[in-house]
Design an enzyme around this catalytic site. Structure first.
Site, PDB file in Angstrom:
ATOM      1  N   SER A 101       0.834  -1.203   0.000  1.00 44.55           N
ATOM      2  CA  SER A 101       0.000   0.000   0.000  1.00 44.55           C
ATOM      3  C   SER A 101       0.868   1.252   0.000  1.00 44.55           C
ATOM      4  CB  SER A 101      -0.923   0.012   1.229  1.00 44.55           C
ATOM      5  OG  SER A 101      -0.179  -0.234   2.408  1.00 44.55           O
ATOM      6  N   LYS A 157       4.618 -11.451   3.008  1.00 44.41           N
ATOM      7  CA  LYS A 157       3.184 -11.651   2.772  1.00 44.41           C
ATOM      8  C   LYS A 157       2.961 -11.677   1.274  1.00 44.41           C
ATOM      9  CE  LYS A 157      -0.156  -8.344   3.505  1.00 44.41           C
ATOM     10  NZ  LYS A 157      -0.701  -8.170   2.143  1.00 44.41           N
ATOM     11  N   GLU A 213      -9.194  -9.565   3.931  1.00 46.84           N
ATOM     12  CA  GLU A 213      -9.490  -8.151   3.635  1.00 46.84           C
ATOM     13  C   GLU A 213     -10.816  -7.989   2.892  1.00 46.84           C
ATOM     14  OE1 GLU A 213      -6.389  -5.844   1.742  1.00 46.84           O
ATOM     15  OE2 GLU A 213      -7.725  -4.124   1.464  1.00 46.84           O
TER      16      GLU A 213
HETATM   17  O1  KIV Z   1      -0.447  -3.412   1.574  1.00 41.17           O
HETATM   18  C1  KIV Z   1      -1.018  -3.364   2.676  1.00 41.17           C
HETATM   19  O2  KIV Z   1      -0.923  -2.393   3.429  1.00 41.17           O
HETATM   20  C2  KIV Z   1      -1.815  -4.522   3.071  1.00 41.17           C
HETATM   21  C3  KIV Z   1      -2.665  -4.384   4.284  1.00 41.17           C
HETATM   22  C4  KIV Z   1      -3.704  -3.387   4.114  1.00 41.17           C
HETATM   23  C5  KIV Z   1      -3.180  -5.690   4.749  1.00 41.17           C
HETATM   24  O3  KIV Z   1      -1.770  -5.511   2.441  1.00 41.17           O
END
Ligand code: KIV
Length: 289
Positions: free
Chosen positions: A68, A136, A205
């Site tokens: 993000s 992640k 999400e």
């Molecule tokens: O990129 C991000 O910040 C995320 C979160 C919102 C879970 O994947």
């Protein structure tokens, strides 16, 4: 790129980091959920800079260097253009600014989908460059083999199901997922596949609440909700969203502050003083001895 994972306080503007202490570990986060129950909810926030990491660290179990940052830091229209080196650089800063929370870093779009081998190479690069303890990646059943491949080779993986922003061009937007039976079933199947593959936690999400609850009941790994349900095993928000840095945020964001307004007012005062020639004052100027 520096591979020094400690903050250099003699040259940095950042506050001294407290004496080194033992960081939380991925197994300790994973073990918060026992027999389907999580007594102590997992607290995760995003961080992209050393200073923000310092401010969040002692309150959080996990700091996520989310992709993000493409939108929040770089003003991009989606996470799709985010690169591996953008993630590596910000993750290194967050590791330097923290001493307590587990730091997990997002694998950006295009860095893991082609094959488990591609994912391993790029996940290892991110961890070596930054000192982050986990990665992640987005996607469910289609990513399960990749998740298993990474975990078996020493890379802890957090999954991410439901609304997966890297797939915005396929999904057609950022609306809540799981409104149809077929979509709901697929989200639960995706989470179960990641759980079986060895993901240590799963971000859920932008899904309708009953699906978040079902996913949480169906997997042994802790779920971390964002726009999901208070029944998830933990929660995450984009820090700048919850601090009120942006006017437009997704509906699921709770603004705990209005930092944008505070910054605007502060800058207005500064600009006024500069124009009035009242800044710098005696306290901010050097005089000959
Ligand atoms: O990129 C991000 O910040 C995320 C979160 C919102 C879970 O994947």
């Amino acid at each position: 790129m520096s591979t020094t994972f400690q903050l250099e306080t003699s040259t940095s503007r950042a506050n001294p980091t407290p004496a080194p202490m033992k960081r939380l570990t991925v197994p300790r986060i994973r073990d918060r959920k026992k027999d389907g129950e999580t007594q102590e909810a997992i607290v995760m926030l995003t961080a992209y800079t050393a200073r923000m990491a310092q401010l969040l660290d002692r309150h959080c179990d996990l700091l996520l260097v989310g992709d993000s940052l493409g939108q929040v830091i770089y003003g991009l229209s989606s996470t799709v253009p985010v690169t591996l080196d953008m993630m590596a650089n910000h993750a290194a800063a967050v590791v330097r600014g923290s001493y307590h929370a587990v730091v997990a870093v997002d694998m950006p779009f295009g860095s893991y989908e082609a094959s488990p081998e591609q994912a391993f190479e790029n996940a290892a690069y991110l961890m070596k460059q930054s000192g982050a303890a986990a990665v992640k990646l987005e996607g469910g059943a289609a990513m399960a083999d990749t998740v298993a491949f990474l975990v078996q080779r020493g890379i802890p993986v957090m999954g991410h199901v439901g609304l997966t922003p890297q797939a915005v061009n396929v999904l057609g937007g950022y609306g809540a997922r799981g409104r149809s039976d077929a979509e709901a079933e697929k989200i639960v199947e995706d989470a179960i596949a990641l759980d079986r593959a060895g993901a240590f936690a799963i971000v859920v999400e932008g899904v309708v609440e009953p699906i978040a609850i079902e996913v949480t009941r169906s997997v042994s790994a802790p779920t971390i909700g964002i726009g999901a349900s208070a029944s998830c095993d933990g929660q995450v928000l984009v820090t700048e969203d919850m601090l009120g840095m942006f006017e437009r945020v997704p509906r699921f964001v709770k603004k705990y502050e209005n930092l944008a307004e505070t910054i605007e007012k502060t800058v207005e005062s500064y600009a006024g003083e500069v124009r009035a020639r009242s800044f710098p004052g005696p306290d901010q100027t050097y005089q000959p001895k």
